[in-house]
Design a protein around this motif. Sequence first.
Motif, PDB file in Angstrom:
ATOM      1  N   GLU A 165       0.837  -1.201   0.000  1.00  0.00           N
ATOM      2  CA  GLU A 165       0.000   0.000   0.000  1.00  0.00           C
ATOM      3  C   GLU A 165       0.875   1.255   0.000  1.00  0.00           C
ATOM      4  OE1 GLU A 165      -3.679   2.064   2.449  1.00  0.00           O
ATOM      5  OE2 GLU A 165      -3.076   0.035   2.944  1.00  0.00           O
ATOM      6  N   GLU A 166       1.996   1.195   0.696  1.00  0.00           N
ATOM      7  CA  GLU A 166       2.900   2.352   0.719  1.00  0.00           C
ATOM      8  C   GLU A 166       3.446   2.655  -0.676  1.00  0.00           C
ATOM      9  OE1 GLU A 166       3.408   4.646   3.081  1.00  0.00           O
ATOM     10  OE2 GLU A 166       1.814   3.524   4.072  1.00  0.00           O
ATOM     11  N   LYS A 205       0.697   4.257  -2.632  1.00  0.00           N
ATOM     12  CA  LYS A 205       0.522   5.660  -2.248  1.00  0.00           C
ATOM     13  C   LYS A 205       1.574   6.531  -2.917  1.00  0.00           C
ATOM     14  CE  LYS A 205      -1.671   4.917   2.227  1.00  0.00           C
ATOM     15  NZ  LYS A 205      -1.503   4.976   3.687  1.00  0.00           N
TER      16      LYS A 205
END
Length: 108
Positions: free
Chosen positions: A83-84, A87
């Motif tokens: 997810e990082e 992002k």
Amino acid sequence: MRFIIFVIDGPGNPAGPDEMANIDNFNEKLQANGHWITAAGIKEGSAATLIDNRNHKNDVKSGSLFNGPEHYSGFWLINADSEEEAKQLALEGSWACNRRVELRPYIF
């Protein structure tokens, strides 16, 4: 993991030449790094058709569920290891298109 990055736009806000070049460069980076699945622009909400056939209602209406001045104008469907990372890619996509974006996990 897969994610979708929605581009959020407003009325009368066409992309300029620099933005199109930045978007092309971002797309090429996604492709080169294995993050690319697909991307596309989409028409504004007034071009949408809202369909509800639950319980065979056969309800078909012109327009979007969302009636505000902002709308989705495109998307990227990407692969990311976390997810990082997604992002970070969404931040780069927002800069490239000079628009706000919305990031969501893609369920398949």
